[in-house]
Design a protein around this motif. Structure first.
Motif, short mmCIF file in Angstrom:
data_model
loop_
_atom_site.label_atom_id
_atom_site.label_comp_id
_atom_site.label_asym_id
_atom_site.label_seq_id
_atom_site.Cartn_x
_atom_site.Cartn_y
_atom_site.Cartn_z
N VAL A 197 41.86 51.20 39.99
CA VAL A 197 40.53 51.32 40.60
C VAL A 197 40.60 50.73 42.00
CG1 VAL A 197 39.25 51.31 38.43
CG2 VAL A 197 39.85 49.13 39.50
N PRO A 198 39.71 51.14 42.91
CA PRO A 198 39.79 50.64 44.29
C PRO A 198 39.71 49.12 44.40
CG PRO A 198 38.31 52.52 44.17
CD PRO A 198 38.65 52.16 42.75
N GLU A 199 39.06 48.48 43.43
CA GLU A 199 38.95 47.02 43.48
C GLU A 199 40.31 46.32 43.42
OE1 GLU A 199 35.03 48.65 42.17
OE2 GLU A 199 37.13 49.02 41.62
N LEU A 200 41.33 47.02 42.92
CA LEU A 200 42.66 46.40 42.87
C LEU A 200 43.27 46.25 44.27
CD1 LEU A 200 45.08 45.17 41.54
CD2 LEU A 200 45.77 47.44 40.72
N PRO A 201 43.45 47.32 45.05
CA PRO A 201 43.97 47.10 46.41
C PRO A 201 43.04 46.25 47.27
CG PRO A 201 43.27 49.38 46.14
CD PRO A 201 43.28 48.76 44.77
N ILE A 202 41.73 46.37 47.06
CA ILE A 202 40.79 45.54 47.82
C ILE A 202 41.02 44.07 47.50
CG2 ILE A 202 38.35 44.92 48.02
CD1 ILE A 202 37.75 47.96 47.70
N SER A 203 41.25 43.75 46.23
CA SER A 203 41.52 42.36 45.84
C SER A 203 42.83 41.87 46.43
CB SER A 203 41.55 42.24 44.31
OG SER A 203 40.30 42.56 43.74
N MET A 204 43.85 42.72 46.45
CA MET A 204 45.12 42.34 47.06
C MET A 204 44.94 41.98 48.52
SD MET A 204 47.36 45.41 45.27
CE MET A 204 48.89 45.13 46.16
N LEU A 205 44.20 42.82 49.23
CA LEU A 205 44.01 42.59 50.66
C LEU A 205 43.10 41.39 50.93
CD1 LEU A 205 43.62 46.33 51.67
CD2 LEU A 205 45.56 44.85 52.23
N ALA A 206 42.11 41.17 50.05
CA ALA A 206 41.24 40.00 50.20
C ALA A 206 42.03 38.72 50.00
CB ALA A 206 40.08 40.08 49.20
N CYS A 207 42.93 38.72 49.02
CA CYS A 207 43.79 37.55 48.82
C CYS A 207 44.66 37.31 50.05
CB CYS A 207 44.66 37.75 47.58
SG CYS A 207 43.78 37.68 46.01
N ALA A 208 45.27 38.39 50.53
CA ALA A 208 46.13 38.26 51.71
C ALA A 208 45.35 37.73 52.90
CB ALA A 208 46.77 39.60 52.04
N ILE B 172 42.93 35.57 53.04
CA ILE B 172 42.70 34.12 53.01
C ILE B 172 43.97 33.34 52.70
CG2 ILE B 172 40.25 34.34 52.46
CD1 ILE B 172 40.88 33.86 49.54
N GLY B 173 45.11 34.04 52.72
CA GLY B 173 46.39 33.35 52.54
C GLY B 173 46.69 32.96 51.11
N ALA B 174 46.07 33.66 50.15
CA ALA B 174 46.30 33.38 48.73
C ALA B 174 47.23 34.44 48.15
CB ALA B 174 44.98 33.36 47.97
N PRO B 175 48.43 34.11 47.73
CA PRO B 175 49.33 35.11 47.15
C PRO B 175 48.72 35.73 45.90
CG PRO B 175 50.50 33.07 47.66
CD PRO B 175 49.05 32.77 47.80
N HIS B 176 48.97 37.01 45.69
CA HIS B 176 48.47 37.66 44.49
C HIS B 176 49.59 37.91 43.50
CE1 HIS B 176 50.00 41.53 45.98
NE2 HIS B 176 49.34 41.34 47.11
N ASN B 177 49.19 37.99 42.25
CA ASN B 177 50.09 38.20 41.13
C ASN B 177 49.49 39.33 40.29
OD1 ASN B 177 51.81 37.90 38.83
ND2 ASN B 177 50.41 36.36 37.96
N VAL B 178 49.87 40.57 40.57
CA VAL B 178 49.31 41.71 39.87
C VAL B 178 50.02 41.88 38.53
CG1 VAL B 178 48.89 44.20 39.91
CG2 VAL B 178 48.68 42.86 42.02
N VAL B 179 49.25 41.95 37.47
CA VAL B 179 49.77 42.18 36.12
C VAL B 179 49.29 43.56 35.68
CG1 VAL B 179 49.79 41.40 33.72
CG2 VAL B 179 49.76 39.72 35.59
N PHE B 180 50.21 44.41 35.32
CA PHE B 180 49.88 45.77 34.90
C PHE B 180 48.83 45.74 33.80
CE2 PHE B 180 51.05 49.29 31.91
CZ PHE B 180 50.47 50.30 32.65
N ALA B 181 47.78 46.56 33.95
CA ALA B 181 46.64 46.51 33.05
C ALA B 181 46.98 46.86 31.61
CB ALA B 181 45.55 47.46 33.56
N GLY B 182 48.08 47.57 31.39
CA GLY B 182 48.45 47.95 30.04
C GLY B 182 49.20 46.89 29.27
#
Length: 652
Positions: free
Chosen positions: A149-160, A162-172
């Motif tokens: 969903v679009p909220e996933l790349p948006i969340s990645m970019l929002a983290c970036a 503010i300098g907060a590394p992201h840790n994406v876990v596959f939804a499945g």
């Protein structure tokens, strides 16, 4: 040995060997990479040549040097430089492309959403402000457990931002897998959703997140929940849980000053399987990773700002990170985001989306292409796919038969097909043809890219002769490489590096061969080996031979404790899997590999068990073959096929 390319560079990238196919002249004339001298330039300049990649980005502070290799294998790219990934993917495009579409999203049930670069900038800033108010600070790891969903790349970019590394876990992945990754990343913040659709059913994602929270040792300071399903699933929010929409609405219009990050600072961590079974937290630094991804998106995939580009990989995996989000947005193009499966609601869903959106560059996996083949060429053939300028493949090796089908029925017989090899750890493409320069060789990933010192070596670390199998290694650092592992320096050295006389070499874990022109063929993981009658075969070698049989679309080979070869095989829908096909498979194995490679058992199945990323679950097939117990299969893309395979095995 002459200069046949085993040093990691093609002897002559413009040389069209007998098994090579040149891209159309019209493509070459307009390709981003069209000067064959780029190979010589990288070879002559060494690491300094990667300034070309860094120059594709906007830097707040210029880097002091390209590469600090004073402490191998802990290499630092563009030290001294400072930049922000969110700025490079969004802000810098606003002057020229503020009203251009950045993301086109297509949901499982026919929903559509579009974001211009201005829309994307607004929502990324609002979410960044919301996360900051929840307590997220620079260097805090935020875990993202979301579907496509679009909220996933948006969340990645929002983290970036503010300098907060992201840790994406596959939804499945399961609640236990999520808990493990929360703990391993020491992540106190989670962004998830109420649920998502699997076929027609609403699947409760929030319940998995809740179970993970109970299992995890880390205490979550805050959880953000996206409302994906609306009234289809009633989900209540507890303490320290916040609705995504409410959070964004409360900060709509706020502009967050982007945090300048050192080029060597962590951009994200991604967990991948390890040889010991423990997940490895692969860390990627901001400057080197983003430079390498931007350069390869532009020069290998030939993506331009005026393209509509579609990388079909899930963002939960590295391909989705690099070529679904950071790559296309860094070059300012329009990227397609698709939540559904390729055969829902119809088997021409992919081709319909390409036609309707005039997709010009399409990047998918050989696994998907084999499924397309199995369903039949009539599905792509009924659509106008003339917008496609370039096709790409990523994942396991693609066989010549599948390659030609892909080009003929999807690329109109003209579009270049770029076969790419790379890994979570390499961060970006390492082997591929530059489509405006080098001819394509079906079934071969291609030569190493300029600046990538890839070599196929034997057990003693010596380059193999052309055509001989060996181990694929990389002998010099590259910008997109992992900066280390979350589990520490010792495991990083042990898992990936060997110190040789000529310096440190990165061990990819893949077997390969190289031809006279420096084109590398990937044979598969070196641990995917079957011992049969005193012979060792890679599964890739055997499976490649099987899918060369007319009518066969996919194969997976496993070994038994008695040393037998068992092949699981799928065929096209119009092919009856009878004794003649069985005999043809055995003959092809004997011809292509050797008499001792004839399959002892062949099990025909309508599909093979696959992960959500499309990888065949050979370990599950081994358990079924040996009659052993196996675990939960609900996280598979197609769990329903397991029972059918078990029944087929009993009948053979």
């Amino acid at each position: 040995m002459d200069d046949a390319g085993v040093d990691g560079r093609p002897r002559d990238p413009s040389l069209a060997a007998a098994d090579a196919t040149d891209p159309p002249s019209g493509f070459r004339e307009q390709a981003a990479a069209s000067d064959a001298d780029v190979y010589e330039a990288f070879a002559a300049e060494g690491p300094e040549a990667w300034r070309r990649a860094a120059d594709l980005l906007d830097w707040e502070t210029e880097y002091e040097t390209v590469l600090d290799d004073s402490d191998p294998p802990f290499y630092k790219w563009f030290p001294g430089g400072r930049l922000n990934a969110s700025v490079n993917c969004v802000d810098r495009h606003l002057d020229e492309r503020r009203n251009q579409l950045a993301i086109r999203w297509f949901g499982k049930r026919g929903e559509r959403r579009s974001y211009t670069y201005l829309d994307l900038h607004r929502e990324v800033n609002a979410l960044a402000a919301g996360l900051r108010d929840l307590g997220v600070e620079e260097d805090d790891v935020v875990t993202l457990y979301l579907p496509m969903v679009p909220e996933l790349p948006i969340s990645m970019l929002a983290c970036a931002r503010i300098g907060a590394p992201h840790n994406v876990v596959f939804a499945g992945l399961s609640a236990e897998a999520l808990a493990t990754r929360l703990d391993a990343a020491d992540s106190s913040y989670l962004v998830t959703c109420d649920g998502y659709y699997r076929r027609e059913d609403a699947f409760n994602q929030k319940s998995k997140a809740d179970n993970a929270r109970l299992r995890a040792d880390v205490d979550l300071a805050a959880t953000v929940v996206v409302d994906r399903l609306g009234d289809a699933l009633d989900v209540s929010l507890g303490a320290d849980e916040h609705g995504y929409e409410s959070l964004v609405d409360a900060h709509d219009g706020e502009m967050v000053e982007p945090v300048a990050r050192d080029a060597t600072d962590l951009l994200f961590v991604m967990y991948t399987s390890g040889t010991t079974g423990r997940p490895k937290g692969v860390e990627h630094a901001t400057g080197g990773y983003l430079s390498h991804v931007a350069w390869t998106t532009q020069n290998v995939l030939d993506v331009r700002p005026d393209d509509t580009y579609w990388c079909a990989a899930d963002i939960g995996w590295i391909t989705g990170h690099s070529y679904g989000v950071y790559g296309p947005l860094s070059v300012g193009t329009t990227t397609i985001l698709y939540e559904g499966s390729p055969d829902y609601p119809d088997r021409d869903r992919v081709w319909d989306l390409i036609e309707r959106n005039a997709v010009s560059v399409f990047y998918t996996s050989p696994t998907a292409i084999r499924s397309f083949m199995k369903w039949g060429a009539e599905y792509p053939d009924r659509h106008d796919l003339s917008s496609i300028r370039l096709l790409g493949t990523v994942g396991e090796s693609i066989t010549p038969k599948v390659w030609h089908w892909y080009r003929e029925h999807v690329g109109g017989g003209e579009a270049p097909v770029v076969d790419t090899w790379w890994q979570t750890e390499t961060g970006a493409i390492a082997l591929a043809t530059l489509p405006g320069i080098a001819p394509m060789k079906p079934g071969k990933a291609g030569p190493p890219l300029p600046g990538i010192d890839a070599t196929v070596v034997d057990e003693d670390g010596e380059p193999v002769e052309p055509g001989e199998p060996g181990y694929l290694t990389i002998g010099a650092p590259w910008p997109g490489m992992l900066r280390g592992l979350r589990e520490g320096d010792e495991r990083y050295r042990r898992e990936y590096w060997v110190e040789a006389e000529d310096g440190w070499r990165y061990r990819t874990g893949d077997g390969a061969t190289v031809d006279d022109d420096g084109y590398i063929t990937i044979l598969g993981r070196v641990d995917d080996v079957i011992n049969v009658r005193a012979h060792r075969f890679t599964t890739g070698e055997l499976e490649s031979a099987i899918v060369g049989v007319e009518g066969v679309t996919e194969a997976a080979v496993v070994g038994t404790e008695d040393g037998d070869i068992v092949a699981y095989v799928t065929t096209r829908s119009d092919v009856e899997p009878d004794e003649s096909v069985r005999a043809a498979i055995c003959e092809e194995l004997a011809t292509a590999v050797g008499e001792m490679a004839r399959a002892d058992r062949i099990v025909f199945t309508p599909d093979l068990p696959k992960t959500r990323s499309g990888k065949i679950m050979r370990r599950l097939l081994e358990d079924i073959t040996r009659g052993e117990e196996f675990g939960d299969v609900s996280s598979l893309r197609n769990p329903e096929v397991v029972g059918e395979i078990e029944s087929s095995v009993r009948d053979v």
